[in-house]
Design a protein around this motif. Structure first.
Motif, PDB file in Angstrom:
ATOM      1  N   ALA A 184      36.088 -72.572  41.206  1.00  0.00           N
ATOM      2  CA  ALA A 184      36.780 -72.682  42.490  1.00  0.00           C
ATOM      3  C   ALA A 184      35.865 -73.277  43.556  1.00  0.00           C
ATOM      4  CB  ALA A 184      37.291 -71.315  42.929  1.00  0.00           C
ATOM      5  N   GLY A 185      34.587 -72.869  43.547  1.00  0.00           N
ATOM      6  CA  GLY A 185      33.654 -73.438  44.504  1.00  0.00           C
ATOM      7  C   GLY A 185      33.429 -74.927  44.302  1.00  0.00           C
ATOM      8  N   LEU A 186      33.404 -75.363  43.055  1.00  0.00           N
ATOM      9  CA  LEU A 186      33.213 -76.790  42.775  1.00  0.00           C
ATOM     10  C   LEU A 186      34.447 -77.616  43.108  1.00  0.00           C
ATOM     11  CD1 LEU A 186      31.316 -76.597  39.353  1.00  0.00           C
ATOM     12  CD2 LEU A 186      30.360 -77.103  41.620  1.00  0.00           C
TER      13      LEU A 186
ATOM     14  N   LEU B 109      32.574 -65.529  48.086  1.00  0.00           N
ATOM     15  CA  LEU B 109      33.251 -65.836  46.825  1.00  0.00           C
ATOM     16  C   LEU B 109      32.473 -65.268  45.637  1.00  0.00           C
ATOM     17  CD1 LEU B 109      35.272 -67.280  44.969  1.00  0.00           C
ATOM     18  CD2 LEU B 109      33.952 -69.384  45.321  1.00  0.00           C
ATOM     19  N   LEU B 110      31.182 -65.541  45.587  1.00  0.00           N
ATOM     20  CA  LEU B 110      30.374 -65.069  44.464  1.00  0.00           C
ATOM     21  C   LEU B 110      30.231 -63.545  44.478  1.00  0.00           C
ATOM     22  CD1 LEU B 110      27.574 -67.809  44.458  1.00  0.00           C
ATOM     23  CD2 LEU B 110      29.600 -67.654  42.993  1.00  0.00           C
ATOM     24  N   GLY B 111      30.107 -62.967  45.681  1.00  0.00           N
ATOM     25  CA  GLY B 111      30.018 -61.514  45.760  1.00  0.00           C
ATOM     26  C   GLY B 111      31.312 -60.834  45.325  1.00  0.00           C
ATOM     27  N   GLY B 112      32.448 -61.400  45.729  1.00  0.00           N
ATOM     28  CA  GLY B 112      33.721 -60.838  45.293  1.00  0.00           C
ATOM     29  C   GLY B 112      33.905 -60.950  43.794  1.00  0.00           C
TER      30      GLY B 112
ATOM     31  N   ALA C  69      37.610 -70.093  48.790  1.00  0.00           N
ATOM     32  CA  ALA C  69      36.586 -69.063  48.602  1.00  0.00           C
ATOM     33  C   ALA C  69      37.167 -67.666  48.781  1.00  0.00           C
ATOM     34  CB  ALA C  69      35.432 -69.297  49.573  1.00  0.00           C
ATOM     35  N   TYR C  70      37.760 -67.411  49.940  1.00  0.00           N
ATOM     36  CA  TYR C  70      38.287 -66.078  50.204  1.00  0.00           C
ATOM     37  C   TYR C  70      39.515 -65.782  49.350  1.00  0.00           C
ATOM     38  CZ  TYR C  70      35.267 -66.649  54.282  1.00  0.00           C
ATOM     39  OH  TYR C  70      34.181 -66.884  55.099  1.00  0.00           O
TER      40      TYR C  70
END
Length: 273
Positions: free
Chosen positions: A157-159, A128-131, A201-202
């Motif tokens: 989104a992660g939270l 997620l963070l890399g994208g 994530a994705y």
């Protein structure tokens, strides 16, 4: 009976300066070869652009997330009341176990477990963070002022994953497929946390990166991401990590969130830049 059955109809008079075979809607000859037509856009030869597809229209409708949330509410009610609908989970588990025993494939078992592991935060969150970082870099190269917007969207989104899943797990306290009672400090199985993590994530990474790509690559990215998320859910059910309805509920819940990102949050952030 007509006395002249082979006579041709009379051609109506045409206005001055117009061609008899002129088409009313596009101002082009009706019998012009398809490759020579100009359509409505002079820079794009060929026929007129097709109307939007039914699938894209349905996905863009507000009824789509409402339908997902309605399914989530119905399934949650069945889990809370322990209704006969939960027999679908038992039936799916019996069929899956029978197929697994019949095939007796170590490769399939490892594949199922591997797909399920892709829903873990240690794998999904770096993606997620890399994208988001890659999307921000491409937005910066495109000259957008608020090129950094993918990063806070990804963090939000992660939270959302623990905020959506943990209270529901504690509320429903559903036991897993093996029926082992929950410990005092243990959360339930419903809804599936791995499914929600993978979808958010994705899915968010794809939605952030997609607008920076060409149309064909964007559609391939979206399609591949959907297949990956389906694979994670299938791996969880295949490996007896979750009931089927645990997975379906997470798909519905996170699908509504992703729809909001796609329709409102990301377009608004991009327009500002």
């Amino acid at each position: 009976m007509d006395s002249e059955p082979h006579s041709l109809p009379t051609t109506p008079a045409t206005p001055s300066g117009a061609t008899a075979a002129e088409d009313r809607s596009t101002d082009r000859p009706a019998h012009t070869p398809r490759g020579a037509r100009n359509g409505d856009l002079p820079s794009r030869p060929g026929a007129l652009p097709p109307a939007p597809g039914r699938l894209s229209h349905a996905l863009g409708s507000t009824w789509f997330p409402l339908a997902l949330l309605a399914v989530f509410a119905v399934v949650s009610l069945q889990v809370a009341l322990d209704t006969p609908l939960l027999e679908l989970d038992d039936w799916t588990r019996r069929i899956t176990r029978a197929v697994r025993r019949g095939l007796h494939s170590t490769l399939l078992n490892h594949l199922g477990a591997g797909l399920a592991d892709l829903g873990g935060p240690l794998v999904a969150m770096p993606v997620l963070l890399g994208g988001a970082a890659l999307a921000a870099l491409r937005e910066r190269r495109a000259g957008r002022r608020h090129w950094w917007y993918p990063l806070p969207v990804a963090v939000a989104a992660g939270l959302l994953v623990p905020l959506l899943v943990v209270p529901a797990k504690a509320l429903f306290a559903r036991t897993g497929p093996f029926g082992v009672p929950l410990a005092a400090d243990q959360l339930g199985w419903y809804p599936s946390g791995h499914t929600a993590t993978a979808a958010l994530a994705y899915g968010t990474a794809a939605l952030l990166l997609g607008p920076t790509l060409r149309r064909r690559l964007r559609h391939r990215l979206y399609g591949g991401t959907a297949l990956l998320c389906l694979g994670v859910g299938a791996g969880l059910v295949w490996s007896d990590y979750h009931w089927l309805l645990d997975v379906v509920a997470s798909w519905c819940l996170t699908g509504a969130v992703l729809w909001g990102l796609w329709r409102h949050v990301i377009p608004w952030a991009r327009q500002r830049g």
